[in-house]
Motif scaffolding. Structure first.
Motif, PDB file in Angstrom:
ATOM      1  N   GLY A 154       0.823  -1.196   0.000  1.00 34.49           N
ATOM      2  CA  GLY A 154       0.000   0.000   0.000  1.00 34.49           C
ATOM      3  C   GLY A 154       0.861   1.250   0.000  1.00 34.49           C
ATOM      4  O   GLY A 154       2.077   1.191  -0.267  1.00 34.49           O
ATOM      5  N   TYR A 155       0.250   2.385   0.305  1.00 33.84           N
ATOM      6  CA  TYR A 155       0.930   3.679   0.249  1.00 33.84           C
ATOM      7  C   TYR A 155       0.474   4.569   1.397  1.00 33.84           C
ATOM      8  O   TYR A 155      -0.648   4.450   1.895  1.00 33.84           O
ATOM      9  CB  TYR A 155       0.624   4.397  -1.077  1.00 33.84           C
ATOM     10  CG  TYR A 155       1.198   3.710  -2.285  1.00 33.84           C
ATOM     11  CD1 TYR A 155       2.431   4.081  -2.798  1.00 33.84           C
ATOM     12  CD2 TYR A 155       0.505   2.677  -2.919  1.00 33.84           C
ATOM     13  CE1 TYR A 155       2.968   3.442  -3.910  1.00 33.84           C
ATOM     14  CE2 TYR A 155       1.028   2.029  -4.024  1.00 33.84           C
ATOM     15  CZ  TYR A 155       2.268   2.421  -4.512  1.00 33.84           C
ATOM     16  OH  TYR A 155       2.800   1.783  -5.603  1.00 33.84           O
ATOM     17  N   PHE A 156       1.353   5.498   1.759  1.00 34.60           N
ATOM     18  CA  PHE A 156       0.950   6.606   2.615  1.00 34.60           C
ATOM     19  C   PHE A 156       0.404   7.708   1.709  1.00 34.60           C
ATOM     20  O   PHE A 156       0.974   8.013   0.656  1.00 34.60           O
ATOM     21  CB  PHE A 156       2.134   7.118   3.444  1.00 34.60           C
ATOM     22  CG  PHE A 156       2.484   6.209   4.584  1.00 34.60           C
ATOM     23  CD1 PHE A 156       1.797   6.296   5.784  1.00 34.60           C
ATOM     24  CD2 PHE A 156       3.485   5.257   4.447  1.00 34.60           C
ATOM     25  CE1 PHE A 156       2.101   5.448   6.843  1.00 34.60           C
ATOM     26  CE2 PHE A 156       3.804   4.398   5.495  1.00 34.60           C
ATOM     27  CZ  PHE A 156       3.106   4.494   6.703  1.00 34.60           C
ATOM     28  N   TRP A 157      -0.701   8.291   2.137  1.00 32.65           N
ATOM     29  CA  TRP A 157      -1.407   9.282   1.328  1.00 32.65           C
ATOM     30  C   TRP A 157      -1.312  10.657   1.979  1.00 32.65           C
ATOM     31  O   TRP A 157      -1.143  10.777   3.196  1.00 32.65           O
ATOM     32  CB  TRP A 157      -2.883   8.898   1.189  1.00 32.65           C
ATOM     33  CG  TRP A 157      -3.146   7.724   0.301  1.00 32.65           C
ATOM     34  CD1 TRP A 157      -2.542   6.504   0.344  1.00 32.65           C
ATOM     35  CD2 TRP A 157      -4.097   7.661  -0.769  1.00 32.65           C
ATOM     36  NE1 TRP A 157      -3.043   5.675  -0.625  1.00 32.65           N
ATOM     37  CE2 TRP A 157      -4.010   6.354  -1.320  1.00 32.65           C
ATOM     38  CE3 TRP A 157      -5.011   8.563  -1.302  1.00 32.65           C
ATOM     39  CZ2 TRP A 157      -4.813   5.951  -2.383  1.00 32.65           C
ATOM     40  CZ3 TRP A 157      -5.816   8.156  -2.365  1.00 32.65           C
ATOM     41  CH2 TRP A 157      -5.708   6.868  -2.900  1.00 32.65           C
ATOM     42  N   ARG A 158      -1.479  11.695   1.152  1.00 39.40           N
ATOM     43  CA  ARG A 158      -1.487  13.076   1.627  1.00 39.40           C
ATOM     44  C   ARG A 158      -2.580  13.862   0.911  1.00 39.40           C
ATOM     45  O   ARG A 158      -3.115  13.435  -0.121  1.00 39.40           O
ATOM     46  CB  ARG A 158      -0.147  13.746   1.342  1.00 39.40           C
ATOM     47  CG  ARG A 158       0.063  14.004  -0.159  1.00 39.40           C
ATOM     48  CD  ARG A 158       1.284  14.846  -0.449  1.00 39.40           C
ATOM     49  NE  ARG A 158       1.431  15.055  -1.891  1.00 39.40           N
ATOM     50  CZ  ARG A 158       2.503  15.562  -2.458  1.00 39.40           C
ATOM     51  NH1 ARG A 158       3.535  15.907  -1.713  1.00 39.40           N
ATOM     52  NH2 ARG A 158       2.554  15.742  -3.772  1.00 39.40           N
ATOM     53  N   GLY A 159      -2.873  15.032   1.431  1.00 42.63           N
ATOM     54  CA  GLY A 159      -3.792  15.939   0.770  1.00 42.63           C
ATOM     55  C   GLY A 159      -3.088  16.722  -0.322  1.00 42.63           C
ATOM     56  O   GLY A 159      -1.923  17.094  -0.194  1.00 42.63           O
ATOM     57  N   VAL A 160      -3.786  16.954  -1.436  1.00 44.61           N
ATOM     58  CA  VAL A 160      -3.255  17.726  -2.558  1.00 44.61           C
ATOM     59  C   VAL A 160      -4.233  18.849  -2.881  1.00 44.61           C
ATOM     60  O   VAL A 160      -5.447  18.637  -2.951  1.00 44.61           O
ATOM     61  CB  VAL A 160      -3.037  16.841  -3.799  1.00 44.61           C
ATOM     62  CG1 VAL A 160      -2.629  17.680  -4.999  1.00 44.61           C
ATOM     63  CG2 VAL A 160      -1.977  15.790  -3.522  1.00 44.61           C
ATOM     64  N   ILE A 161      -3.703  20.041  -3.085  1.00 43.66           N
ATOM     65  CA  ILE A 161      -4.524  21.218  -3.394  1.00 43.66           C
ATOM     66  C   ILE A 161      -4.555  21.438  -4.903  1.00 43.66           C
ATOM     67  O   ILE A 161      -3.529  21.348  -5.581  1.00 43.66           O
ATOM     68  CB  ILE A 161      -3.949  22.467  -2.705  1.00 43.66           C
ATOM     69  CG1 ILE A 161      -4.071  22.340  -1.182  1.00 43.66           C
ATOM     70  CG2 ILE A 161      -4.641  23.740  -3.178  1.00 43.66           C
ATOM     71  CD1 ILE A 161      -3.369  23.445  -0.424  1.00 43.66           C
ATOM     72  N   ASN A 162      -5.727  21.708  -5.441  1.00 43.87           N
ATOM     73  CA  ASN A 162      -5.863  22.092  -6.846  1.00 43.87           C
ATOM     74  C   ASN A 162      -5.135  23.424  -7.052  1.00 43.87           C
ATOM     75  O   ASN A 162      -5.465  24.417  -6.420  1.00 43.87           O
ATOM     76  CB  ASN A 162      -7.335  22.230  -7.213  1.00 43.87           C
ATOM     77  CG  ASN A 162      -7.554  22.415  -8.704  1.00 43.87           C
ATOM     78  OD1 ASN A 162      -6.716  22.972  -9.415  1.00 43.87           O
ATOM     79  ND2 ASN A 162      -8.700  21.963  -9.189  1.00 43.87           N
ATOM     80  N   GLU A 163      -4.153  23.426  -7.909  1.00 47.72           N
ATOM     81  CA  GLU A 163      -3.333  24.624  -8.103  1.00 47.72           C
ATOM     82  C   GLU A 163      -4.153  25.837  -8.531  1.00 47.72           C
ATOM     83  O   GLU A 163      -3.769  26.982  -8.253  1.00 47.72           O
ATOM     84  CB  GLU A 163      -2.249  24.347  -9.145  1.00 47.72           C
ATOM     85  CG  GLU A 163      -2.795  23.976 -10.512  1.00 47.72           C
ATOM     86  CD  GLU A 163      -1.694  23.650 -11.508  1.00 47.72           C
ATOM     87  OE1 GLU A 163      -2.029  23.347 -12.665  1.00 47.72           O
ATOM     88  OE2 GLU A 163      -0.520  23.708 -11.130  1.00 47.72           O
ATOM     89  N   ASN A 164      -5.295  25.616  -9.181  1.00 44.97           N
ATOM     90  CA  ASN A 164      -6.131  26.729  -9.623  1.00 44.97           C
ATOM     91  C   ASN A 164      -7.030  27.269  -8.522  1.00 44.97           C
ATOM     92  O   ASN A 164      -7.720  28.270  -8.719  1.00 44.97           O
ATOM     93  CB  ASN A 164      -6.987  26.303 -10.812  1.00 44.97           C
ATOM     94  CG  ASN A 164      -6.148  25.981 -12.035  1.00 44.97           C
ATOM     95  OD1 ASN A 164      -5.115  26.603 -12.266  1.00 44.97           O
ATOM     96  ND2 ASN A 164      -6.578  25.002 -12.812  1.00 44.97           N
TER      97      ASN A 164
END
Length: 358
Positions: A154-164
Motif C-alpha cells: 500500500g501507500y501513505f497518502w497526503r492531501g493535494v490542493i488544486n493549483e487553480n
C-alpha cells in the motif's frame, strides 16, 4: 499528547517535499518549495487542533489529451456555462511507499541542505519517528504505525490542493496527517480521488481549437445582405482528455462534444439566422452551410444581416461554441459536467452598398 506547533508543521511540509523528490521513479513530480499560508504553489503545513496537516499543489494525476483539439490551431480552455461550478479544491493521493517514507525520515535525521526547516528539528523528527516508526499515536489520526508499515502492500497518502484554487478556503479541507491506505483501495473520505473527481480535474485541462468561423463575405459585409457563417466538420470534433492517478487504480476520460454555435453580431442593428443566434450542429458534425455562388439573396441557415454600416469602427462579431461535457471512468462510473464555451471575436466591416458581385 504532545502539542503540535508550527515547527512541526513546517517539518511535515519538508517531508512531503522530500518524498515528492524521491518519488520521481513512481510517477510524481519534482519537489515543491515551502511557503506560508495562504497555500502557495508547493507544499504547505498547518495545524487544526492537534492534527498535523500537510498538502501540496504538485499532483500525481497524469493528464493526456486522447483525441481532438484540431490540427495547427491554437488550443484554448473552456469556460463553464454554469458560473457556480468549480473543480474540486483538494483531494487525497498516494505519495510514498513504506520504504520511501522511512528513507525520508532517515534523511531528516541526518539534516543537511535538503531540510532547511527549524532549530527544533530533532523534536519534530522524533515525533515523526514515534508516529510512523514506533506505533505511537502522536497526531490526531487515530493510530500510529509500526516500522513505517514496511512489508505491507500500500501507500501513505497526503492531501493535494488544486493549483487553480490554492487561495480558497476549501483548498484546506484535505487536512489529514499522512495516512496509510492498502493497495487497490480508496480512502473512505469525501475527498477521495474517485473517478468523478478526476473527471472534474480533467475538465480544466480540455483544450479546444481556437479557429475562427468561416464567413462569406469574409471581412467586409454589406448592409441588408446576409453574411453566411459556417464551420467545417473537420475543425470541431470531440475532444477527449484522460486523467489517471498512478498507484490508486483510478482513471476518468472527460469528453467535450461541440453542440452549438451562438452568434452575437456586436450591434443591435443586425439580425441573426436563426433569430436566436444559435446555430445547431449538423448530422455530419459541421455547423451552418458554406456559401456558394448564387446564394447572396438567400437566407443562410446560420448567419447575420447587418442593418447599418459600421462606420469608422468595425463591429465585433462574437462566435461562441458550446461544448457538451460527459465523462466515464474506472469501475464503470460515468456522468455529465456543465457545458463549456469558447468565444472568438472577429472584426466585421459593413459598407453601404446595396449590391454585390455574384
Amino acid at each position: 499528547m504532545k502539542r503540535v506547533n508550527r515547527a512541526l508543521c513546517l517539518l511535515a511540509a519538508a517531508l512531503v517535499a522530500l518524498m515528492s523528490s524521491a518519488a520521481g521513479a513512481y510517477g510524481y513530480g519534482e519537489s515543491d518549495d515551502m511557503a506560508p499560508s495562504p497555500p502557495p504553489p508547493g507544499p504547505s503545513g498547518g495545524a487544526s487542533g492537534n492534527a498535523l496537516t500537510a498538502s501540496a499543489t504538485t499532483t500525481g494525476i497524469k493528464i493526456r489529451q486522447v483525441s481532438g483539439g484540431g490540427s495547427g490551431t491554437s488550443p484554448k480552455t473552456l469556460a463553464p456555462v454554469d458560473p457556480n461550478w468549480e473543480p474540486p479544491a483538494c483531494w487525497y493521493e498516494p505519495v510514498a511507499t513504506p520504504q520511501q517514507l522511512k528513507d525520508a525520515v532517515d534523511r531528516l535525521k541526518k539534516g543537511g541542505d535538503l531540510v532547511p526547516v527549524t532549530p527544533s528539528l530533532s523534536w519534530g523528527e522524533q515525533l515523526m519517528v514515534d508516529h510512523y516508526g514506533k506505533g505511537k499515536a502522536e497526531f490526531d489520526s487515530g493510530e500510529g504505525y509500526e516500522n513505517y508499515n514496511l512489508g505491507k502492500d500500500g501507500y501513505f497518502w497526503r492531501g493535494v490542493i488544486n493549483e487553480n484554487r490554492r487561495n480558497e478556503l476549501d483548498s484546506m479541507d484535505c487536512e489529514r496527517t499522512l495516512f496509510w491506505q492498502n493497495a487497490n483501495t480508496l480512502p473512505d473520505d469525501e475527498h477521495a480521488p474517485t473517478p468523478d473527481v478526476l473527471a472534474a480535474y480533467a475538465y480544466d485541462k480540455i483544450n479546444v481549437p481556437g479557429t475562427e468561423v468561416e464567413l462569406k463575405p469574409a471581412a467586409k459585409s454589406t448592409v441588408n445582405l446576409p453574411t453566411w457563417v459556417w464551420l467545417d466538420r473537420a475543425t470541431f470534433q470531440e475532444v477527449k482528455v484522460r486523467a489517471e492517478l498512478p498507484n490508486a487504480g483510478v482513471w476518468a476520460e472527460t469528453t467535450a462534444k461541440p453542440v452549438a454555435l451562438h452568434l452575437n453580431a456586436g450591434t443591435e442593428d443586425a439580425e441573426t439566422y436563426p433569430a436566436s443566434g444559435d446555430c445547431a450542429i449538423n448530422d455530419d458534425g459541421s455547423i451552418g452551410t458554406p456559401y456558394t455562388k448564387g446564394d447572396a439573396d438567400k437566407t443562410p441557415p446560420c448567419g447575420i444581416r447587418y442593418l447599418r454600416a459600421s462606420g469608422g469602427e468595425p463591429f465585433q462579431l462574437k462566435a461562441s461554441i458550446t461544448w457538451q461535457i460527459s465523462w466515464e471512468g474506472s469501475g464503470g462510473a460515468n456522468g455529465d459536467l456543465p457545458d463549456g464555451t469558447f468565444e472568438t471575436t472577429q472584426d466585421m466591416n459593413v459598407q453601404e452598398i446595396q449590391s454585390i458581385n455574384r
